[in-house]
Write a protein that holds these residues in place. Structure first.
Motif, mmCIF file in Angstrom:
data_model
loop_
_atom_site.group_PDB
_atom_site.id
_atom_site.type_symbol
_atom_site.label_atom_id
_atom_site.label_comp_id
_atom_site.label_asym_id
_atom_site.label_seq_id
_atom_site.Cartn_x
_atom_site.Cartn_y
_atom_site.Cartn_z
ATOM 1 N N GLN A 68 0.849 -1.200 0.000
ATOM 2 C CA GLN A 68 0.000 0.000 0.000
ATOM 3 C C GLN A 68 0.887 1.254 0.000
ATOM 4 O OE1 GLN A 68 -3.228 0.601 -0.395
ATOM 5 N NE2 GLN A 68 -3.912 -1.532 -0.499
ATOM 6 N N LEU A 70 0.592 4.490 0.395
ATOM 7 C CA LEU A 70 0.599 5.495 1.473
ATOM 8 C C LEU A 70 1.159 4.933 2.773
ATOM 9 C CD1 LEU A 70 -2.756 7.454 0.980
ATOM 10 C CD2 LEU A 70 -0.510 7.893 -0.011
ATOM 11 N N ALA A 71 0.922 3.651 3.023
ATOM 12 C CA ALA A 71 1.498 3.025 4.218
ATOM 13 C C ALA A 71 3.012 2.939 4.090
ATOM 14 C CB ALA A 71 0.890 1.636 4.438
ATOM 15 N N GLU A 74 4.379 6.512 4.658
ATOM 16 C CA GLU A 74 4.351 6.899 6.080
ATOM 17 C C GLU A 74 5.465 6.168 6.850
ATOM 18 O OE1 GLU A 74 2.107 8.878 8.001
ATOM 19 O OE2 GLU A 74 0.488 9.323 6.593
ATOM 20 N N TRP A 75 5.724 4.922 6.467
ATOM 21 C CA TRP A 75 6.812 4.180 7.112
ATOM 22 C C TRP A 75 8.159 4.831 6.804
ATOM 23 C CZ3 TRP A 75 11.057 1.472 5.114
ATOM 24 C CH2 TRP A 75 11.786 0.709 6.044
#
Lengths: 216, 216
Positions: A68, A70-71, A74-75
């Motif tokens: 994913q 966006l995940a 963000e990570w």
């Protein structure tokens, strides 16, 4: 961070977002292409990494596979040094995330290749009808985005202030899709101004589909 | 935090997510209903708050309006005390976000009311065809989610460990949609087990569509 491997596709706009994020942070990575029109994202070796059978997937040595877009981003933001992709203030972070999600939740998934293929194959729709379907969701989302970017004080050279971030790295690939479907973009001058600012940066230039090893 | 006002709709699964998040954190809020089938989300007073004309929108006294359910929930997580909705470890956070985004990016937007209305009105598709379209994206997403939840060691009583969080509050509303479209859910035993654990909690019970002031 060494040894990152991005499973992607030159034209996937979700993979493109991750390429921009990695480049903005100055993190090197190798790529494996999964050709979406040939169904390579459904090969057993890839389904074992991501049961969704979708790109991108980011393999992190010693840790595993992230999925994913966006995940993944963000990570990267939470663990990697380099240019911040989100502002520090929570209210500002919410603004940037909401701009990004207009694209990542309310435009891109609906005009995605697999949805358009369903309209063609399962519902028997012709090419021009399918393109109009894609443009409908693109123009609706871009109109809302333009209004917000043109009227909200936080907009700067980029979607939020004067440094590129999460919203910009979603915007540029979405505009690539918009043009593929013949979308008229002149109603969105603020968006086009921000895109031009992004495309002046090497991190965005090097992420472009036609610069990838699997480009056709 | 006092005075929060949630603009939503009892059956909107994106608004439902935010209701669960607020309830899990123990934050009180008032609600204004925007009836989606009557187009109330396009009223000028609401478009001024959210140019997308979509619910949910969360009005925060003295600060402004937040939009996009996942951005709202990340803001709550970053600013409000109460039960954490994301784990502390970045790798675990990425896992939870990716599970949530399977739903929020790759299922829900495609089977959303406005997309189904386009298939009916613009493409002349009949009800059963439209329901099958919705089920196609729901079952594809749930199958991937089931495989991950059933095989990944981090799954506990809930999607991640033994406390409910971001993935669970996306999952429960999506299952509500799945049932509305007549989706057979028996292939997803892990998902159903987690849903049952969620529905045993008052925060989830009080968020249900039929418990909202605008329920029909």
């Amino acid at each position: 961070m060494d040894g990152l491997l991005l499973q992607g596709f030159f034209r996937s706009s979700a993979a493109w977002r991750v390429r921009i994020a990695l480049n903005l942070k100055g993190i090197g990575y190798a790529q494996v292409a999964r050709h979406l029109r040939r169904g390579e994202q459904r090969a057993p070796d890839f389904m074992a990494k991501n049961p969704q059978g979708l790109v991108p997937a980011l393999e992190v040595p010693g840790q595993g596979v992230l999925t994913q877009s966006l995940a993944i981003i963000e990570w990267l933001e939470e663990t990697q040094p380099g240019a911040p992709l989100l502002p520090a203030d929570p209210w500002a972070r919410a603004r940037v995330r909401s701009l990004a999600q207009i694209i990542a939740c309310d435009i891109h998934p609906i005009q995605n290749l697999r949805v358009l293929a369903y309209l063609k194959r399962e519902l028997g729709q012709e090419g021009p009808t399918v393109d109009a379907f894609a443009r409908h969701w693109i123009t609706g989302g871009l109109a809302a985005l333009e209004q917000r970017l043109a009227t909200e004080a936080e907009t700067g050279l980029f979607c939020h202030g004067d440094a590129p971030g999460l919203a910009d790295l979603c915007l540029v690939p979405q505009l690539g899709n918009a043009r593929r479907f013949g979308t008229e973009l002149s109603p969105y001058p603020t968006i086009l101004r921000i895109e031009a600012a992004c495309l002046a940066l090497p991190a965005f230039q090097q992420s472009a589909p036609d610069r990838q090893p699997d480009a056709e």
